[in-house]
Enzyme design. Structure first.
Site, PDB file in Angstrom:
ATOM      1  N   ASN A 160      -5.045   4.499   0.777  1.00 43.14           N
ATOM      2  CA  ASN A 160      -4.763   3.430   0.081  1.00 43.14           C
ATOM      3  C   ASN A 160      -6.043   3.458  -0.232  1.00 43.14           C
ATOM      4  O   ASN A 160      -6.205   2.508  -1.396  1.00 43.14           O
ATOM      5  CB  ASN A 160      -5.213   2.391   1.351  1.00 43.14           C
ATOM      6  CG  ASN A 160      -3.067   2.128   2.002  1.00 43.14           C
ATOM      7  OD1 ASN A 160      -2.641   2.075   2.180  1.00 43.14           O
ATOM      8  ND2 ASN A 160      -2.334   2.491   0.886  1.00 43.14           N
ATOM      9  N   ASN A 208       4.352  -5.417   2.233  1.00 40.16           N
ATOM     10  CA  ASN A 208       3.605  -6.293   2.179  1.00 40.16           C
ATOM     11  C   ASN A 208       3.791  -6.688   0.584  1.00 40.16           C
ATOM     12  O   ASN A 208       4.516  -7.940   0.183  1.00 40.16           O
ATOM     13  CB  ASN A 208       2.055  -6.540   2.767  1.00 40.16           C
ATOM     14  CG  ASN A 208       2.213  -6.372   3.735  1.00 40.16           C
ATOM     15  OD1 ASN A 208       3.191  -6.780   4.885  1.00 40.16           O
ATOM     16  ND2 ASN A 208       1.656  -6.260   3.994  1.00 40.16           N
ATOM     17  N   ASP A 210       4.293  -1.913   6.612  1.00 43.04           N
ATOM     18  CA  ASP A 210       4.860  -1.550   5.256  1.00 43.04           C
ATOM     19  C   ASP A 210       5.631  -2.484   4.072  1.00 43.04           C
ATOM     20  O   ASP A 210       6.321  -2.647   5.014  1.00 43.04           O
ATOM     21  CB  ASP A 210       4.892   0.313   4.653  1.00 43.04           C
ATOM     22  CG  ASP A 210       5.391   0.430   3.306  1.00 43.04           C
ATOM     23  OD1 ASP A 210       4.256  -0.339   2.914  1.00 43.04           O
ATOM     24  OD2 ASP A 210       5.840   1.220   3.088  1.00 43.04           O
ATOM     25  N   SER A 232      -5.004   2.254   4.794  1.00 47.09           N
ATOM     26  CA  SER A 232      -4.914   4.600   4.500  1.00 47.09           C
ATOM     27  C   SER A 232      -6.206   4.835   3.982  1.00 47.09           C
ATOM     28  O   SER A 232      -7.371   4.351   2.990  1.00 47.09           O
ATOM     29  CB  SER A 232      -3.408   4.924   4.665  1.00 47.09           C
ATOM     30  OG  SER A 232      -3.310   4.664   3.272  1.00 47.09           O
ATOM     31  N   THR A 233      -6.668   5.709   3.942  1.00 48.62           N
ATOM     32  CA  THR A 233      -7.556   6.695   3.567  1.00 48.62           C
ATOM     33  C   THR A 233      -7.237   6.338   2.126  1.00 48.62           C
ATOM     34  O   THR A 233      -7.875   6.529   0.924  1.00 48.62           O
ATOM     35  CB  THR A 233      -7.246   7.536   3.698  1.00 48.62           C
ATOM     36  OG1 THR A 233      -6.710   8.879   4.219  1.00 48.62           O
ATOM     37  CG2 THR A 233      -8.557   8.127   5.584  1.00 48.62           C
ATOM     38  N   ARG A 252       8.977   8.213   6.025  1.00 48.15           N
ATOM     39  CA  ARG A 252       8.160   9.252   6.290  1.00 48.15           C
ATOM     40  C   ARG A 252       6.425   8.646   7.651  1.00 48.15           C
ATOM     41  O   ARG A 252       6.824   6.792   7.328  1.00 48.15           O
ATOM     42  CB  ARG A 252       7.081   9.286   4.883  1.00 48.15           C
ATOM     43  CG  ARG A 252       6.629   7.951   3.949  1.00 48.15           C
ATOM     44  CD  ARG A 252       6.459   8.707   2.871  1.00 48.15           C
ATOM     45  NE  ARG A 252       6.147   7.387   1.591  1.00 48.15           N
ATOM     46  CZ  ARG A 252       6.859   7.145   0.773  1.00 48.15           C
ATOM     47  NH1 ARG A 252       8.183   7.847   0.474  1.00 48.15           N
ATOM     48  NH2 ARG A 252       6.666   5.915   0.317  1.00 48.15           N
ATOM     49  N   ARG A 280      -5.655   2.152  -4.127  1.00 53.03           N
ATOM     50  CA  ARG A 280      -5.351   0.998  -4.754  1.00 53.03           C
ATOM     51  C   ARG A 280      -6.254   0.283  -5.681  1.00 53.03           C
ATOM     52  O   ARG A 280      -7.526   0.134  -5.766  1.00 53.03           O
ATOM     53  CB  ARG A 280      -5.333  -0.189  -3.534  1.00 53.03           C
ATOM     54  CG  ARG A 280      -3.975   0.652  -2.471  1.00 53.03           C
ATOM     55  CD  ARG A 280      -3.143   0.123  -3.149  1.00 53.03           C
ATOM     56  NE  ARG A 280      -2.252   0.742  -2.060  1.00 53.03           N
ATOM     57  CZ  ARG A 280      -0.862   0.158  -1.175  1.00 53.03           C
ATOM     58  NH1 ARG A 280      -0.685  -1.176  -0.875  1.00 53.03           N
ATOM     59  NH2 ARG A 280      -0.192   0.759  -0.576  1.00 53.03           N
ATOM     60  N   HIS A 283       0.164  -9.280   1.408  1.00 53.55           N
ATOM     61  CA  HIS A 283      -0.914  -9.169   2.854  1.00 53.55           C
ATOM     62  C   HIS A 283      -1.801  -9.908   3.722  1.00 53.55           C
ATOM     63  O   HIS A 283      -1.338  -9.874   4.524  1.00 53.55           O
ATOM     64  CB  HIS A 283      -1.462  -8.368   2.216  1.00 53.55           C
ATOM     65  CG  HIS A 283      -1.996  -6.837   1.297  1.00 53.55           C
ATOM     66  ND1 HIS A 283      -0.668  -6.293   1.874  1.00 53.55           N
ATOM     67  CD2 HIS A 283      -2.953  -6.713  -0.279  1.00 53.55           C
ATOM     68  CE1 HIS A 283      -1.103  -4.829   0.910  1.00 53.55           C
ATOM     69  NE2 HIS A 283      -1.747  -5.250  -0.336  1.00 53.55           N
ATOM     70  N   ARG A 336       6.181  -5.786  -1.941  1.00 52.15           N
ATOM     71  CA  ARG A 336       7.693  -5.666  -2.107  1.00 52.15           C
ATOM     72  C   ARG A 336       7.493  -6.933  -2.124  1.00 52.15           C
ATOM     73  O   ARG A 336       8.504  -7.642  -2.945  1.00 52.15           O
ATOM     74  CB  ARG A 336       7.924  -4.791  -1.421  1.00 52.15           C
ATOM     75  CG  ARG A 336       8.325  -3.201  -2.523  1.00 52.15           C
ATOM     76  CD  ARG A 336       9.165  -2.516  -2.441  1.00 52.15           C
ATOM     77  NE  ARG A 336       8.154  -1.598  -0.687  1.00 52.15           N
ATOM     78  CZ  ARG A 336       8.431  -1.237   0.231  1.00 52.15           C
ATOM     79  NH1 ARG A 336       9.894  -1.017   0.359  1.00 52.15           N
ATOM     80  NH2 ARG A 336       7.229  -0.734   0.627  1.00 52.15           N
ATOM     81  N   TRP A 337       7.773  -7.395  -0.274  1.00 49.76           N
ATOM     82  CA  TRP A 337       8.158  -8.721   0.016  1.00 49.76           C
ATOM     83  C   TRP A 337       7.135 -10.254  -0.719  1.00 49.76           C
ATOM     84  O   TRP A 337       8.087 -10.904  -1.111  1.00 49.76           O
ATOM     85  CB  TRP A 337       7.269  -9.356   1.337  1.00 49.76           C
ATOM     86  CG  TRP A 337       7.547 -10.336   2.485  1.00 49.76           C
ATOM     87  CD1 TRP A 337       8.515 -10.437   2.661  1.00 49.76           C
ATOM     88  CD2 TRP A 337       6.400 -11.888   1.994  1.00 49.76           C
ATOM     89  NE1 TRP A 337       8.489 -11.775   3.281  1.00 49.76           N
ATOM     90  CE2 TRP A 337       7.426 -12.358   2.674  1.00 49.76           C
ATOM     91  CE3 TRP A 337       5.532 -12.481   1.470  1.00 49.76           C
ATOM     92  CZ2 TRP A 337       6.983 -13.541   3.145  1.00 49.76           C
ATOM     93  CZ3 TRP A 337       5.128 -13.539   1.864  1.00 49.76           C
ATOM     94  CH2 TRP A 337       6.185 -14.317   2.898  1.00 49.76           C
TER      95      TRP A 337
END
Ligand code: IPE
Ligand code: IPE
Ligand code: MG
Length: 229
Positions: free
Chosen positions: A63, A17, A15, A60-61, A183, A67, A32, A19-20
């Site tokens: 995402n 990517n 997790d 994830s499902t 989490r 997204r 990504h 924000r980076w």
């Protein structure tokens, strides 16, 4: 103490990517891409350290359903690139890949790429990269319950585990989450019953081999009791 032996199975929630990229005033997909490069390095590193299974949470499902399409298209592009080009290096290193998740909901060509990546993986591989794509623990468990009901008869923990996407793979010893959130976000909920958890603020593209070693060192100092005194 866990000491000298490396964990057999490590899971990573990759997790941070987005924000980076944002910090660099770049689009999320730039993050990504950098995350994919970090993952490739980590897989090679984990194998060298003697880890047998590395599970990477790539999509994830949630995402997939939540997204924006342009971000998903960017991710699919990266998956295509990985499974056509980089994957050969993985085979050469005698490593195999296995997709976990509901791959049927992915674009047709990606399904085919994932299937052929599994089929072309070396049979005698000593390292497995489990690629969690359209993966969600809840749907994995519901799917396994459905299969168990269909099968009928008694079911115990081992039999149930074998019906999960991770069937045949030992439970994760260590789960790492980068990006600062505390989490699990629907990752390996059943399998993580006794996993050691490691959280770091480091954003995934910056999660280098050195950072991975730090997580392993932390893990090595843990006392795993599994309910004993
Ligand atoms: C994790 O990075 C990768 C995926 C979910 C595909 P994010 O995209 O969630 O990055 P942040 O959390 O927004 O920084
Ligand atoms: C978890 O990250 C999923 C992956 C790393 C693939 P998210 O960014 O989707 O998690 P939440 O939404 O912050 O819980
Ligand atoms: Mg995130």
């Amino acid at each position: 103490m866990v000491k000298d032996r490396p964990p057999e199975h490590v899971g990573i929630i990759m997790d941070g990517n987005g924000r980076w990229a944002k910090r660099r005033l770049m689009p999320r997909n730039y993050g990504h891409k950098a995350g994919m490069n970090a993952m490739i390095k980590l897989a090679g590193h984990a194998q060298k350290l003697g880890i047998k299974y590395l599970t990477v949470y790539a999509l994830s499902t949630e995402n997939l359903s939540r997204r924006p399409q342009d971000e998903l298209d960017g991710l699919f592009g990266l998956f295509r690139e990985y499974f056509t080009e980089n994957i050969k290096k993985l085979y050469e290193a005698n490593a195999r890949v296995r997709a976990i998740g509901d791959i049927t909901a992915l674009p047709e060509d990606i399904i085919r790429l994932l299937e052929s990546a599994e089929a072309n993986s070396p049979k005698t591989a000593e390292f497995t990269l489990l690629f969690a794509i359209n993966y969600g623990s809840r749907s994995e468990i519901i799917n396994a319950v459905g299969r168990a009901l269909k099968q009928g008869g008694e079911i115990d923990e081992d039999a149930f585990s074998s019906l999960l996407y991770t069937g045949g793979v030992p439970d994760p010893d260590l789960i790492i989450r980068t990006g600062g959130e505390l989490r699990l976000s629907n990752f390996l909920l059943y399998q993580a019953a006794y996993a050691e958890l490691y959280f770091t603020d480091v954003l995934f593209p910056d999660f280098s081999e050195k950072e991975f070693d730090k997580a392993l060192k932390d893990y090595a100092g843990r006392t795993r009791r599994f309910g004993k005194i």
